[in-house]
Scaffold this motif. Structure first.
Motif, PDB file in Angstrom:
ATOM      1  N   UNK A  87       1.063  -1.139  -0.047  1.00  9.84           N
ATOM      2  CA  UNK A  87      -0.030   0.144  -0.006  1.00  9.84           C
ATOM      3  C   UNK A  87       0.932   1.198   0.073  1.00  9.84           C
ATOM      4  N   UNK A  88       1.831   1.211   0.679  1.00  6.57           N
ATOM      5  CA  UNK A  88       2.840   2.369   0.874  1.00  6.57           C
ATOM      6  C   UNK A  88       3.658   2.537  -0.671  1.00  6.57           C
ATOM      7  N   UNK A  89       3.780   1.450  -1.259  1.00  2.35           N
ATOM      8  CA  UNK A  89       4.672   1.857  -2.676  1.00  2.35           C
ATOM      9  C   UNK A  89       3.629   2.285  -3.541  1.00  2.35           C
ATOM     10  N   UNK A  92       3.008   5.958  -2.819  1.00  4.90           N
ATOM     11  CA  UNK A  92       4.309   6.616  -3.276  1.00  4.90           C
ATOM     12  C   UNK A  92       4.370   6.762  -4.778  1.00  4.90           C
ATOM     13  N   UNK A  93       4.074   5.807  -5.497  1.00  8.38           N
ATOM     14  CA  UNK A  93       4.086   5.649  -7.053  1.00  8.38           C
ATOM     15  C   UNK A  93       2.965   6.775  -7.385  1.00  8.38           C
ATOM     16  N   UNK A  94       1.890   6.767  -6.880  1.00 13.13           N
ATOM     17  CA  UNK A  94       0.599   8.002  -7.332  1.00 13.13           C
ATOM     18  C   UNK A  94       1.167   9.209  -7.062  1.00 13.13           C
ATOM     19  N   UNK A  95       1.907   9.315  -5.954  1.00 10.63           N
ATOM     20  CA  UNK A  95       2.352  10.719  -5.616  1.00 10.63           C
ATOM     21  C   UNK A  95       3.489  11.242  -6.444  1.00 10.63           C
ATOM     22  N   UNK A  96       4.503  10.412  -6.822  1.00  6.54           N
ATOM     23  CA  UNK A  96       5.617  10.662  -7.495  1.00  6.54           C
ATOM     24  C   UNK A  96       5.226  10.730  -9.112  1.00  6.54           C
ATOM     25  N   UNK A  97       4.090  10.134  -9.684  1.00  6.99           N
ATOM     26  CA  UNK A  97       3.634  10.429 -10.869  1.00  6.99           C
ATOM     27  C   UNK A  97       3.289  11.806 -11.036  1.00  6.99           C
ATOM     28  N   UNK A  98       2.653  12.720 -10.053  1.00  8.73           N
ATOM     29  CA  UNK A  98       2.511  13.723 -10.617  1.00  8.73           C
ATOM     30  C   UNK A  98       3.536  14.633 -10.008  1.00  8.73           C
ATOM     31  N   UNK A  99       4.408  14.380  -9.050  1.00  8.82           N
ATOM     32  CA  UNK A  99       5.255  15.517  -8.505  1.00  8.82           C
ATOM     33  C   UNK A  99       6.445  15.449  -9.371  1.00  8.82           C
ATOM     34  N   UNK A 100       7.017  14.311  -9.740  1.00  8.60           N
ATOM     35  CA  UNK A 100       8.355  14.292 -10.608  1.00  8.60           C
ATOM     36  C   UNK A 100       8.017  14.430 -12.070  1.00  8.60           C
ATOM     37  N   UNK A 101       8.553  15.678 -12.538  1.00 11.76           N
ATOM     38  CA  UNK A 101       8.245  16.046 -13.917  1.00 11.76           C
ATOM     39  C   UNK A 101       9.339  15.233 -15.042  1.00 11.76           C
ATOM     40  N   UNK A 102      10.607  14.848 -14.600  1.00  6.11           N
ATOM     41  CA  UNK A 102      11.370  14.195 -15.317  1.00  6.11           C
ATOM     42  C   UNK A 102      11.131  12.733 -15.670  1.00  6.11           C
ATOM     43  N   UNK A 103      10.791  12.679 -16.829  1.00  3.46           N
ATOM     44  CA  UNK A 103      10.296  11.280 -17.371  1.00  3.46           C
ATOM     45  C   UNK A 103      11.176  10.132 -16.977  1.00  3.46           C
ATOM     46  N   UNK A 104      12.606  10.289 -17.281  1.00  5.00           N
ATOM     47  CA  UNK A 104      13.460   9.427 -17.086  1.00  5.00           C
ATOM     48  C   UNK A 104      13.400   8.997 -15.581  1.00  5.00           C
ATOM     49  N   UNK A 105      13.442   9.875 -14.611  1.00  6.56           N
ATOM     50  CA  UNK A 105      13.566   9.712 -13.028  1.00  6.56           C
ATOM     51  C   UNK A 105      12.504   9.011 -12.636  1.00  6.56           C
ATOM     52  N   UNK A 158      10.659   6.978 -14.229  1.00  8.46           N
ATOM     53  CA  UNK A 158      10.508   5.651 -14.798  1.00  8.46           C
ATOM     54  C   UNK A 158      11.563   4.782 -13.821  1.00  8.46           C
ATOM     55  N   UNK A 159      12.751   5.480 -13.450  1.00 11.52           N
ATOM     56  CA  UNK A 159      13.519   4.808 -12.570  1.00 11.52           C
ATOM     57  C   UNK A 159      12.961   4.533 -11.179  1.00 11.52           C
ATOM     58  N   UNK A 160      12.050   5.580 -10.940  1.00 14.33           N
ATOM     59  CA  UNK A 160      11.471   5.171  -9.416  1.00 14.33           C
ATOM     60  C   UNK A 160      10.516   4.188  -9.469  1.00 14.33           C
ATOM     61  N   UNK A 161       9.605   4.340 -10.674  1.00 13.54           N
ATOM     62  CA  UNK A 161       8.622   3.341 -10.747  1.00 13.54           C
ATOM     63  C   UNK A 161       9.413   1.662 -10.779  1.00 13.54           C
ATOM     64  N   UNK A 180      11.060  -3.448  -5.442  1.00  6.59           N
ATOM     65  CA  UNK A 180      10.934  -4.055  -4.042  1.00  6.59           C
ATOM     66  C   UNK A 180       9.683  -4.892  -3.892  1.00  6.59           C
ATOM     67  N   UNK A 181       8.346  -4.263  -4.395  1.00 10.57           N
ATOM     68  CA  UNK A 181       7.444  -5.014  -4.427  1.00 10.57           C
ATOM     69  C   UNK A 181       7.632  -6.746  -5.029  1.00 10.57           C
ATOM     70  N   UNK A 182       8.030  -6.902  -5.962  1.00 11.21           N
ATOM     71  CA  UNK A 182       8.483  -8.144  -6.617  1.00 11.21           C
ATOM     72  C   UNK A 182       9.416  -8.845  -5.621  1.00 11.21           C
TER      73      UNK A 182
END
Length: 408
Positions: free
Chosen positions: A235-237, A240-253, A255-258, A264-266
């Motif tokens: 649930x935490x991940x 956080x993925x939802x937040x970073x999708x809107x907060x991070x503007x750099x597409x490459x960054x 993607x790397x965070x995702x 981690x989840x896998x």
């Protein structure tokens, strides 16, 4: 603030994090060394005569937050009457456990009230940063001991896990067994690691250290193989993925965070699946369904008095669900008190978070509420003094970290 008071706050916070227990039955600290027993060839000690296990964190917790709790209860006649009525309602779960259950409920209300009061000026509570630092250092100290014990004693067992061997060895720190490792300690770690991940992405200060401690926590959680802790991290991940999708503007960054969060989840799912010889919702339900069928059978055979005030007595446990356990022992009235306190607590905390307009704080508080709810549906986290003490420290430190001076 004098250096002596700073030191007192730091040491008290440190001791809250330590999972040390006092055995009332043996009138001594619970000190058991699996490493020593393995070397000596002796079997584990019997736990039948341990009696009530009282965590030392409760003593430090009451010293630090007892004043806040006392001011909250005595600040209103209605609060004082509620405290008295709550104790009468929960008396069926046993004197010691009902007393702690009432203290825990009142502490949640007191904390949420204080968060509301100091929502925009938590720097007024800056003296507590030494409590949070001490607790953080104390948990880090314990985690290092767990990893060292694993490297010294159980590292060779990992190669057997892939062959179907269920690893069940890592329960000690510095050679001393952690009592309640699979329940209270793992639950605290899952809450702490989730909040730490939000803080690590929201704040640059100490980011490397926070991520390193997060990695240690996830490692210990994985080796403990607890499904509830895994749900917390999932649930935490997702949040956080939802937040970073809107907060991070750099597409490459982005993607790397995702990829990082997905890894981690896998990894957690893979290890948990191996440990448990298969992990699915159907298997999870099959493990718990017997308790609920038993509860339903007892409920339909209970009289009106039993439905409203409970039909059993004694300590909590047996159903692995705090709400069901309270219903059996305290009836519909006890569950109403429990749900009312939880709802008021969640409402206050989420209201302050939403008004802050800090997306990381909002999601972190949603995670805290989710973890608290899940932990009490599939376990009895709130009935564990060690968990409640650490949960309160984590909650206050999160708000201080986001809304205070940020120097934690």
């Amino acid at each position: 603030m004098s250096n002596y008071l700073k030191f007192f706050h730091f040491i008290s916070g440190f001791f809250i994090a330590l999972p040390l227990y006092f055995s009332v039955g043996q009138s001594a600290l619970f000190i058991q060394s699996p490493l020593f027993m393995e070397i000596a060839g002796a079997g584990p000690k019997s736990e039948s005569n341990l009696g009530l296990m009282l965590p030392l964190s409760v003593v430090a917790f009451l010293l630090l937050f007892g004043g806040m709790l006392f001011r909250y209860v005595t600040g209103s006649v209605y609060r004082f009457l509620f405290a008295c009525c709550a104790f009468v309602v929960f008396i069926d779960v046993g004197i010691a456990k009902s007393s702690w259950l009432v203290v825990g409920l009142l502490t949640l209300l007191a904390c949420s009230s204080e968060i509301q009061k100091y929502a925009g000026s938590l720097h007024c509570q800056s003296h507590r940063r030494f409590i949070y630092r001490g607790w953080y250092f104390g948990l880090f100290f314990v985690l290092c001991g767990v990893v060292l014990d694993f490297l010294a004693r159980d590292l060779h067992l990992i190669s057997s896990v892939a062959d179907g061997f269920v690893y069940d060895g890592i329960r000690s720190s510095y050679g001393i067994e952690i009592y309640g490792f699979l329940v209270s300690f793992s639950a605290v770690l899952s809450v702490f690691s989730g909040c730490l991940l939000f803080v690590s992405f929201a704040k640059k200060k100490n980011r490397v250290l926070n991520l390193f401690v997060f990695a240690l926590s996830v490692f210990v959680i994985t080796m403990a193989s607890r499904k509830a802790a895994y749900l917390d991290l999932v649930f935490c991940c997702i949040l956080l993925s939802f937040v970073l999708f809107f907060e991070v503007k750099n597409q490459v960054l982005r993607y790397l965070i995702f990829v990082f969060l997905s890894f981690i989840l896998y990894s957690l799912y893979y290890l948990l699946d191996i440990q448990r010889s298969g992990f699915s919702l159907s298997k999870f339900w099959n493990e718990r369904s017997g308790n609920y069928y038993e509860f339903y059978a007892d409920l339909i055979s209970a009289d009106v008095w039993g439905v409203f005030f409970g039909w059993s007595s004694g300590g909590l446990g047996g159903y692995s669900n705090l709400f069901v356990d309270v219903f059996v022992r305290c009836g519909f009235l006890g569950v109403c008190v429990l749900v009312a306190v939880f709802c008021l607590f969640f409402f206050r905390v989420l209201k302050v978070a939403i008004l802050s307009r800090d997306i990381y704080l909002i999601c972190c508080c949603i995670f805290l509420c989710f973890s608290f709810l899940i932990g009490n549906i599939v376990n009895l986290n709130f009935s564990l003094p060690y968990f409640v003490s650490c949960y309160v420290v984590i909650l206050l430190s999160v708000f201080y970290r986001f809304r205070g001076t940020g120097d934690v």
